[in-house]
Design an enzyme around this catalytic site. Structure first.
Site, PDB file in Angstrom:
ATOM      1  N   ARG A 278      15.459 -69.565  44.631  1.00  0.00           N
ATOM      2  CA  ARG A 278      14.169 -69.609  46.201  1.00  0.00           C
ATOM      3  C   ARG A 278      14.978 -70.570  46.504  1.00  0.00           C
ATOM      4  O   ARG A 278      15.575 -71.565  46.281  1.00  0.00           O
ATOM      5  CB  ARG A 278      13.734 -70.387  44.689  1.00  0.00           C
ATOM      6  CG  ARG A 278      12.886 -69.191  43.444  1.00  0.00           C
ATOM      7  CD  ARG A 278      12.499 -68.198  43.540  1.00  0.00           C
ATOM      8  NE  ARG A 278      11.341 -67.994  43.906  1.00  0.00           N
ATOM      9  CZ  ARG A 278      10.697 -67.515  44.349  1.00  0.00           C
ATOM     10  NH1 ARG A 278      10.794 -66.226  44.693  1.00  0.00           N
ATOM     11  NH2 ARG A 278       9.472 -67.500  44.985  1.00  0.00           N
TER      12      ARG A 278
ATOM     13  N   GLU B  80      10.013 -69.539  54.046  1.00  0.00           N
ATOM     14  CA  GLU B  80       9.755 -68.209  55.133  1.00  0.00           C
ATOM     15  C   GLU B  80       8.559 -66.987  54.398  1.00  0.00           C
ATOM     16  O   GLU B  80       8.083 -66.332  55.015  1.00  0.00           O
ATOM     17  CB  GLU B  80      10.594 -67.351  53.312  1.00  0.00           C
ATOM     18  CG  GLU B  80      10.049 -66.957  52.660  1.00  0.00           C
ATOM     19  CD  GLU B  80      11.376 -66.571  51.256  1.00  0.00           C
ATOM     20  OE1 GLU B  80      11.079 -65.586  50.777  1.00  0.00           O
ATOM     21  OE2 GLU B  80      12.154 -66.992  50.520  1.00  0.00           O
TER      22      GLU B  80
ATOM     23  N   HIS C  58      14.908 -62.165  52.028  1.00  0.00           N
ATOM     24  CA  HIS C  58      14.587 -62.770  50.394  1.00  0.00           C
ATOM     25  C   HIS C  58      14.572 -60.482  50.189  1.00  0.00           C
ATOM     26  O   HIS C  58      13.710 -60.046  49.026  1.00  0.00           O
ATOM     27  CB  HIS C  58      13.019 -63.141  50.255  1.00  0.00           C
ATOM     28  CG  HIS C  58      12.931 -63.262  49.260  1.00  0.00           C
ATOM     29  ND1 HIS C  58      11.687 -64.563  48.805  1.00  0.00           N
ATOM     30  CD2 HIS C  58      12.920 -62.486  47.798  1.00  0.00           C
ATOM     31  CE1 HIS C  58      12.193 -64.606  47.467  1.00  0.00           C
ATOM     32  NE2 HIS C  58      12.625 -63.846  46.686  1.00  0.00           N
TER      33      HIS C  58
END
Length: 330
Positions: A235, A264, A296
């Site tokens: 994360r 993000e 991601h």
């Protein structure tokens, strides 16, 4: 017929979601929008909802869901830090996630992108682009079997990552608040600092919570072996990004690879071609020669997507039918 809204639909997910609906006699409606204050009213006539949030869900969504008789939100990721679990519980909303959808896929990403840095691929590629084909000491690497790898977090993904590195013959240290006794090929340490102090590669696989928030900041980087490589496929909030950039700039880290970034949500998964990015820190990451950035995407395989689609829908239907599900979080 039971009706479930499938928010945050990607083009490649739509057919999977609709096929699941047919098999389970559920009317599934797909939408590219995310669940939010602006879209929650679409759920007035629905029984359940699954979504893939990245930013924090607004507080006023929970009471609205309760007023519509919706009892759950099925998040289609392992991470769930975008939800206020206590507030959701107050409004009788069960939050669920998909804790395991393809840990091997994320592990493969973590190792493969680390190897790009180990083998100096970014530097080599830049040299080739300028037609410099010479062999120089600064692009010489060393074999992984002669390295120490620190795995921070040995849940499903961390364990899968450790097993791959073990196949290379690396020495593996690890830290986890709840050690996995089955991983007898690695050595657990009593703290993160101990685990990383001799590591050539540091691979992060911890959830986002109060304990892990900015776990890797300047104070932690002071304990890193000079010239180490850091990979974060966990994360974004686990890392203090300015401190990471400073650690790369001063040579503490040889390089870093990040698949998640603390801020993000505004950019990742969106096409920002020919648009201005206002986040100076993100731009600095992207433009840095020794930092690799991916959006991601470590999980992104056909198996993982299928499991996420079905995992979210199965959890939603379970709560609708029984009031709970195996993957509930609150």
């Amino acid at each position: 017929m039971t009706k479930i809204m499938f928010f945050g639909t990607r083009d490649y997910e739509k057919e999977m979601a609709l096929n699941w609906g047919k098999k389970n006699n559920v009317e599934v409606t797909t939408s590219k929008e995310l669940l939010s204050s602006a879209t929650v009213d679409q759920l007035k006539d629905y029984d359940g909802v699954t979504t893939m949030q990245f930013g924090k869900l607004e507080n006023d969504v929970y009471p609205k869901l309760e007023s519509y008789g919706i009892k759950q939100i099925a998040q289609r990721t392992a991470g769930f830090d975008m939800y206020d679990l206590d507030l959701a519980k107050k409004h009788n909303i069960v939050i669920s996630n998909v804790p395991s959808y393809s840990p091997e896929t994320i592990a493969e990403y973590s190792v493969s992108i680390a190897l790009q840095l180990v083998r100096r691929f970014p530097d080599i590629e830049r040299r080739v682009q300028t037609h410099d084909f010479t062999w120089q000491a600064e692009i010489m690497s060393k074999p992984v079997k002669n390295m120490t790898v620190a795995i921070i977090g040995t849940g499903r993904i961390g364990a899968a990552t450790a097993k791959i590195y073990a196949g290379f013959g690396a020495t593996i240290t690890a830290y986890d608040a709840y050690p996995n006794k089955d991983l007898d090929f690695l050595t657990y340490k009593d703290s993160v600092k101990e685990a990383i102090k001799d590591a050539d590669i540091i691979s992060l696989h911890v959830p986002a919570n109060k304990e892990s928030y900015h776990l890797f900041d300047k104070a932690m980087f002071d304990h890193v072996k000079k010239g180490a490589i850091l990979v974060n496929a966990a994360r974004g909030a686990v890392i203090n990004t300015p401190d990471l950039i400073a650690a790369v700039n001063d040579g503490t880290l040889l390089g870093a690879a990040i698949d998640t970034y603390e801020n993000e949500a505004a950019y990742f998964t969106n096409d920002w071609t020919n648009k201005d990015i206002d986040d100076k820190t993100l731009l600095e990451l992207i433009e840095h020669e020794r930092i690799l950035v991916t959006p991601h995407i470590a999980f992104f395989s056909d198996e993982a997507v299928q499991n996420l689609v079905e995992g979210g829908l199965n959890a939603a239907l379970s709560v609708i039918n029984t009031g709970t599900c195996e993957t509930r979080l609150n």
